[in-house]
Write a protein that holds these residues in place. Structure first.
Motif, mmCIF file in Angstrom:
data_model
loop_
_atom_site.group_PDB
_atom_site.id
_atom_site.type_symbol
_atom_site.label_atom_id
_atom_site.label_comp_id
_atom_site.label_asym_id
_atom_site.label_seq_id
_atom_site.Cartn_x
_atom_site.Cartn_y
_atom_site.Cartn_z
ATOM 1 N N ASP A 105 35.065 72.839 -12.546
ATOM 2 C CA ASP A 105 33.623 72.823 -12.803
ATOM 3 C C ASP A 105 32.943 73.779 -11.834
ATOM 4 O O ASP A 105 33.537 74.199 -10.829
ATOM 5 N N ALA A 106 31.706 74.130 -12.153
ATOM 6 C CA ALA A 106 30.919 75.027 -11.308
ATOM 7 C C ALA A 106 29.549 74.429 -11.074
ATOM 8 O O ALA A 106 29.097 73.544 -11.805
ATOM 9 N N ALA A 107 28.884 74.918 -10.046
ATOM 10 C CA ALA A 107 27.512 74.516 -9.750
ATOM 11 C C ALA A 107 26.742 75.760 -9.329
ATOM 12 O O ALA A 107 27.302 76.672 -8.709
ATOM 13 N N CYS A 108 25.468 75.786 -9.675
ATOM 14 C CA CYS A 108 24.650 76.941 -9.324
ATOM 15 C C CYS A 108 23.228 76.475 -9.079
ATOM 16 O O CYS A 108 22.614 75.838 -9.938
ATOM 17 N N PRO A 168 35.653 65.211 -13.627
ATOM 18 C CA PRO A 168 35.983 64.857 -12.242
ATOM 19 C C PRO A 168 35.645 65.952 -11.213
ATOM 20 O O PRO A 168 35.434 65.642 -10.027
ATOM 21 N N ALA A 169 35.587 67.221 -11.640
ATOM 22 C CA ALA A 169 35.269 68.302 -10.715
ATOM 23 C C ALA A 169 33.766 68.520 -10.561
ATOM 24 O O ALA A 169 33.348 69.415 -9.824
ATOM 25 N N ASP A 170 32.964 67.701 -11.229
ATOM 26 C CA ASP A 170 31.499 67.846 -11.144
ATOM 27 C C ASP A 170 31.030 67.752 -9.703
ATOM 28 O O ASP A 170 31.556 66.967 -8.905
ATOM 29 N N PHE A 171 30.020 68.563 -9.355
ATOM 30 C CA PHE A 171 29.505 68.581 -7.996
ATOM 31 C C PHE A 171 28.471 67.472 -7.730
ATOM 32 O O PHE A 171 28.010 67.298 -6.612
#
Length: 207
Positions: free
Chosen positions: A82-85, A201-204
């Motif tokens: 996952d990514a976050a921005c 599960p990889a969510d920030f």
């Protein structure tokens, strides 16, 4: 004479549109979680390939014209990315997490002036390269349809403009695209079903 069919492979060895069943079969035979379907015209097939596969796959139909397999439960022995921005563009980061126990496998960033879609794309390619290096065919989960399409086409189709501040991101994109062009992989890349399973599960955890 049988009507000409065109075959879309959303998930297989090499996703794409194929002119014959033999070519399609080579991409999906023995491939866990393969997603594929036949269409009457190339135009229809190409439009479907660029779309969400679940709009075209009907679980009530089976047979040679509509064939697919779908995940009905979470595969625990898998890697979620996952990514976050913060902002668009903004400070972008991404990571990979082992689904079974939540262990963080890799984390990159934050990097300036990126986008969430770019981060999702880079995360998948990072996971593919890492798993290939370790000789593993572990499935990869993503919750981004855009990233799935970009990886399938081996091209980060971002509209973001390069600047001095985000040059490193474009360097990473070029490396990722080069890796996709020069390597093959057997890892299934699966869509995480957020509505069924909750956040990936990889969510920030910043929503």
């Amino acid at each position: 004479m049988a009507q000409k069919r065109y075959y879309v492979v959303w998930q297989g060895v090499t996703p794409g549109v194929y002119d014959t069943w033999e070519a399609c079969k080579a991409q999906v035979a023995g491939y866990k979680q393969a997603l594929y379907k036949s269409f009457a015209s190339r135009k229809e097939a190409e439009e479907a390939f660029s779309d969400n596969p679940w709009k075209h796959l009907n679980p009530k139909k089976t047979g040679p014209k509509t064939a697919y397999s779908a995940a009905t439960a979470i595969i625990r022995e898998s890697l979620a990315v996952d990514a976050a921005c913060s902002g668009n563009p903004g400070r972008m980061e991404y990571r990979g997490v082992y689904v079974k126990d939540g262990t963080e496998i890799f984390r990159v960033g934050p990097m300036e002036e990126g986008t969430n879609n770019i981060g999702e794309f880079l995360a998948i390619v990072h996971a593919l390269a890492l798993l290939q290096k370790n000789g593993k065919e572990t499935p990869i989960y993503t919750d981004s349809m855009n990233a799935l399409k970009w990886v399938a086409k081996k091209k980060c189709n971002t509209k973001l403009e390069q600047t001095e501040r985000n040059k490193i991101i474009f360097d990473w994109i070029a490396r990722a695209e080069k890796w996709l062009r020069e390597n093959s992989y057997r890892n299934p890349i699966l869509k995480w079903e957020t509505k069924k399973w909750g956040e990936i599960p990889a969510d920030f955890g910043r929503k």
